[in-house]
Write an enzyme that holds these catalytic residues in place. Sequence first.
Site, PDB file in Angstrom:
ATOM      1  N   ILE A 114       0.341  -1.273   0.279  1.00 50.90           N
ATOM      2  CA  ILE A 114       0.294  -0.041   0.047  1.00 50.90           C
ATOM      3  C   ILE A 114       1.065   1.346  -0.023  1.00 50.90           C
ATOM      4  O   ILE A 114       1.945   0.814   0.662  1.00 50.90           O
ATOM      5  CB  ILE A 114      -1.400  -0.288   1.178  1.00 50.90           C
ATOM      6  CG1 ILE A 114      -0.623   0.014   2.243  1.00 50.90           C
ATOM      7  CG2 ILE A 114      -1.935  -1.085   1.006  1.00 50.90           C
ATOM      8  CD1 ILE A 114      -1.229   0.293   3.426  1.00 50.90           C
ATOM      9  N   ASP A 115       0.518   2.333  -0.617  1.00 50.25           N
ATOM     10  CA  ASP A 115       0.849   3.401  -0.773  1.00 50.25           C
ATOM     11  C   ASP A 115       0.765   4.696   0.656  1.00 50.25           C
ATOM     12  O   ASP A 115       0.228   4.296   1.338  1.00 50.25           O
ATOM     13  CB  ASP A 115       1.058   4.101  -2.714  1.00 50.25           C
ATOM     14  CG  ASP A 115      -0.736   4.626  -2.012  1.00 50.25           C
ATOM     15  OD1 ASP A 115      -0.526   4.405  -3.270  1.00 50.25           O
ATOM     16  OD2 ASP A 115      -1.037   5.306  -1.842  1.00 50.25           O
ATOM     17  N   SER A 116       1.474   5.646   0.538  1.00 53.60           N
ATOM     18  CA  SER A 116       0.940   6.962   1.203  1.00 53.60           C
ATOM     19  C   SER A 116      -0.016   7.592   1.698  1.00 53.60           C
ATOM     20  O   SER A 116      -0.393   7.360   2.468  1.00 53.60           O
ATOM     21  CB  SER A 116       2.487   7.029   1.482  1.00 53.60           C
ATOM     22  OG  SER A 116       2.158   8.615   0.083  1.00 53.60           O
ATOM     23  N   ASP A 158      -3.043   5.510   1.355  1.00 56.69           N
ATOM     24  CA  ASP A 158      -3.554   4.723   1.296  1.00 56.69           C
ATOM     25  C   ASP A 158      -3.214   4.574   2.784  1.00 56.69           C
ATOM     26  O   ASP A 158      -4.437   4.311   3.876  1.00 56.69           O
ATOM     27  CB  ASP A 158      -3.748   2.853   0.760  1.00 56.69           C
ATOM     28  CG  ASP A 158      -3.311   3.125  -0.872  1.00 56.69           C
ATOM     29  OD1 ASP A 158      -2.458   2.424  -1.108  1.00 56.69           O
ATOM     30  OD2 ASP A 158      -4.320   3.267  -1.659  1.00 56.69           O
TER      31      ASP A 158
END
Lengths: 316, 74
Positions: free
Chosen positions: B32-34, B36
Site C-alpha cells: 500500500i502507498d502513503s 492508502d
Amino acid sequence: MIKSTICERLGIRFPVFQGGMAWIADGKLAAAVSNAGGLGLISAMNAGPDYLREQIAVARSLTDKTFGVNIMLQSPFAGQVADVVAEESVKVVTTGAGMPTDYMERWKAAGVMIIPVVASVAMAKKMEKLGADAVIAEGEESGGHIGELTTMVLVPQVCDAVGIPVIAAGGIADGRGFAAALMLGACGIQMGTRFLVAKECGVHQNYKDMVLKAGDISTVATGRRFAASTCRCLKNVFSREFKQVEFQPETTVETVNELGVGALRKAAVEGDTKAGCFMAGQIAGLVSREQTADEIIQEVVEQAETLLLEACAWVG
Amino acid sequence: MVTEKIKSLLVEKLECDASKITSETVLTDLGIDSLDITELVMDLETEFNVEIELADDIKTVSDLAGAIEVKMKG
C-alpha cells in the site's frame, strides 16, 4: 446550449465524446452515446477486423447519428482495423497508445475524420502536420494507457501549440470538469470512466461496482518503469502484485506485458475482482451512479452550462 | 480491539487473507502507498475518536495500534 466548432464538424449535438475503452465500448454503448447527442466510439481493442465490422453493424442498427471507432495502435490488428474504418466509411476515427502515422493517408483518402489522442505537445504538433482534423489531449488522470502529463498542464499547452480543435480528456466526469476544460482552451471533452457505468454498457457488474465505490485515491498507474506500457487501473490484488514485480531488477518489458495479458478481459468479462485489471481514471471517485448515456450527457452538459453562465460573477 | 480493527480494515482494503496480517506486519510491505496509509489512519481516527500523528517510528500494525491506544487513554 453549449456551442462548439467540433459539433458542426462532426454533426453532433454536444461536444462530448465517449472514450474508446477495450472490452467496454462496444457498438451498443457507442450508439447510445450518439443517440444522446454525443460522439460514441467503438473500441477496436486487440480484436480483429471481423469483431469491428460486427460492432459497426450493431451501432448502425441502433443509431443513424455520427459515431466513430477508436483504434488501439499497439494491437496486432491495428493495420487491418484501420482498413475496416476506411472500407466501412466510418465517419470518425480516434487512436490511442501511439501515433497513427501509417494510416493517415488511407483515412484521408476515405474521407474519415481523424482525431488522435495525444499525450504531449510534440505528438499534437506532429499529428497536425500529418493532417489530423483535431486532437484529444488526454492527461494521465485518465484510465487505461496514459502518458505523463496531467490534463491541467497538457490541454493549455497543446491548445497553444496547434491550430486544430482540441478535445480535453482525463479526469473529467461532470459539468465542472467540462467547464474547466473549455477554460483551458479545449472545445469539447472526452469521458471514459463516467460512461463505463452507463446502463447501456455491457461490462461486468463487478467492474461497474468497483468504479461506483471508488474514492479519490483508488487508482494507480502501473508500468511506469516502461513508459509505453503505463496503464491506470483501480487498486486491487492484481495491481499490487504487478507493482511489486514491476520494479524488481530482473523484470523486463516482456514480463510486464505477460502479466497484463488477459487481465482486462478478466475484469470486464469475468468480473474477477482479484486477478482482473480494472482500468479506470482518477475521477472514478466522482462517479457514483449508474445512469443511461442520455442522463449522463444531459447532467454533465446542464451543469457545465450553469457554471459557465454564472462564471462572470467572478469578475467584479 | 484496536489491532483487530486495523487488521480488518487492511483485509478489506487488500482483499487478502486475514492470516497474512499480524501485529508484526510492516505496513509498507503490504504494497500500500502513503496515500492508502493516510486514508487508513483517518478511518481509525474517526472510529476511535482520536487524532494521531504518523511519525516515522510507526512501521508495523502494532506500532499503529499503540499510537492509537496511547491517545485513547490520554
